[in-house]
Design an enzyme around this catalytic site. Structure first.
Site, PDB file in Angstrom:
ATOM      1  N   GLY A 164      24.426 -92.663  18.648  1.00 16.65           N
ATOM      2  CA  GLY A 164      25.665 -92.058  18.183  1.00 16.65           C
ATOM      3  C   GLY A 164      25.825 -91.849  16.696  1.00 16.65           C
ATOM      4  N   ARG A 176      16.368 -80.588  20.193  1.00 16.28           N
ATOM      5  CA  ARG A 176      15.890 -81.107  21.481  1.00 16.28           C
ATOM      6  C   ARG A 176      14.752 -80.260  22.048  1.00 16.28           C
ATOM      7  NH1 ARG A 176      21.817 -82.660  23.872  1.00 16.28           N
ATOM      8  NH2 ARG A 176      21.811 -84.776  23.086  1.00 16.28           N
TER       9      ARG A 176
END
Ligand code: AMP
Length: 395
Positions: A353, A35
């Site tokens: 997911g 991230r």
């Protein structure tokens, strides 16, 4: 929508909402910096233009104010290494010190604010808190697509206090790729839906009924469809209360001319375990005491055929319990087919997911067109919802 690529940050202080919600170990070291690395292009562009950067993020789920475990201070050194600049730190995300540090910031410098969620006001979307944050910068950059489905103070509410609002590169990439699915999909367009529960995916399936040519339904959710049609599913996972909905989807798909592909065979087990006894059963004929944990070989072949004939592919959710080696063949077969279709020129997006974990685990992440990091936000986008974090940049 204004984007980082066309905005000139020269002489501006950019208040950038990023998603630095990274996993830390017990020594407060980052165990996965994906991230952080994803935000490099946005931050480099601002600095390259001659602007300065004020980074704001949440980390974890602190319940009662500041707590060492969730302090963004732990990120200062790793960020300084990644960005090649000594990153400054504001020990409170609002207040006098933050204002002073932000106002003293020179072109090319980076300031990191302490965890936004140390204030309850962040998740409440408190306007006064958002306004205090807004005082720190001249322009608001939202590069946190992963929280764009939340109307929090820093992700959405803050937008009203800026005349200049910009989407960062992460945000831009997620939106542009999602649009290739929802707005500009070349047909045939196949959506592959899997995972454990139909209730989690129902809104996406309904939205796709107006767009897709084919919908493949695998994983645990397939068994609700079989039971609803009067089939025997043994002890397979299913949701009784969703059976009418499953029948409704099949009827709607028929009316709209969308082909629904359910597995024709299943790998079934006598226990939810990698060492369970297994056999292959036709769909709707699973004996009592057995449960379907993967799609069977015939289904894999049929699904691959549909995928290989597609020009646009959306994949959300595994075909079986891919975490266990004996039940990952179905999910792997999908990954192989999607990769081949992509190589043949199809656009493929893996989003939300566990299908993302599956392609990463199988080493297929660079063999598909785009792997979304958007999680829940991407799922809500595919449900057709307006995401507050995107609306705030446009508004
Ligand atoms: P989701 O988060 O809804 O995408 O679901 C992903 C989870 O569904 C994974 O952990 C899979 O192990 C699980 N799953 C997939 N197929 C089955 C199945 N046939 N029975 C039970 N769980 C399943």
């Amino acid at each position: 929508m204004q984007t980082v690529s066309t905005f000139n940050f020269a002489g501006k202080k950019a208040l950038v909402r990023v998603d630095f919600n990274v996993p830390l170990n017990e020594r407060f070291e980052i165990t996965d910096d994906t991230r952080i690395k994803a935000t490099i292009p946005t931050i480099q562009k601002i600095i390259h233009d001659g602007g300065s950067v004020i980074l704001m993020s949440h980390l974890g789920r602190p319940k009662d104010g500041p707590i060492e475990k969730y302090s963004l201070r732990h990120l200062v050194t790793p960020l300084s290494i990644v960005f090649g600049v000594k990153v400054k730190f504001a020990p409170d995300c609002i207040g006098e010190e933050a204002i002073r540090l932000a106002s003293e910031l020179k072109a090319g410098e980076i300031l990191l604010l302490e965890n936004l969620r140390f204030y309850k006001e962040e998740e409440k979307g408190d306007e006064a808190f958002a306004e205090k944050l807004s005082k720190l910068g001249d322009v608001w950059v939202n590069d946190a697509f992963g929280t764009a489905h939340r109307a929090h103070a820093s992700t959405a509410v803050i937008g009203q206090f800026f005349s200049e609002k910009v989407a960062g590169f992460v945000m831009q990439a997620e939106i542009e790729n999602a649009q290739k699915i929802l707005e500009y999909a070349e047909r045939p367009f196949t959506a592959i839906m899997g995972g454990s529960k139909i209730s989690d995916k129902i809104l996406i399936i309904e939205n796709l009924l107006d767009r897709a040519t084919d919908i493949i339904i695998g994983g645990g959710m397939a068994y609700t469809f079989f039971k609803a049609q009067g089939g025997k599913i043994g002890k397979s996972i299913h949701e009784d209360d969703r059976m009418p909905l499953a029948l409704e989807i099949l009827a709607k798909a028929k009316a709209k001319g969308v082909n629904i592909h359910l597995p024709v065979d299943n790998v079934v087990a006598d226990d939810f375990s990698n060492t369970a006894n297994t056999q292959t059963c036709a769909s709707g004929e699973i004996p009592d005491g057995w449960e379907g944990l993967d799609v069977g070989e015939k289904s894999r072949e049929q699904f691959a055929k549909v995928i290989l004939a597609s020009k646009t592919i959306l994949w959300n959710g595994p075909m079986g319990v891919f975490e266990m080696e004996n039940f990952q063949a179905g999910t792997k077969a999908i990954a192989v087919a999607v990769a081949e279709a992509t190589q043949n020129g199809a656009f493929s997006l893996v989003g939300g997911g566990d299908s993302v974990s599956a392609v990463n685990q199988f080493g297929f992440n660079d063999k598909v067109s785009y792997v979304s990091t958007g999680g829940g936000a991407m799922l809500e986008y595919f449900e057709g919802k307006t995401l507050p974090g995107i609306a705030a940049i446009k508004g």
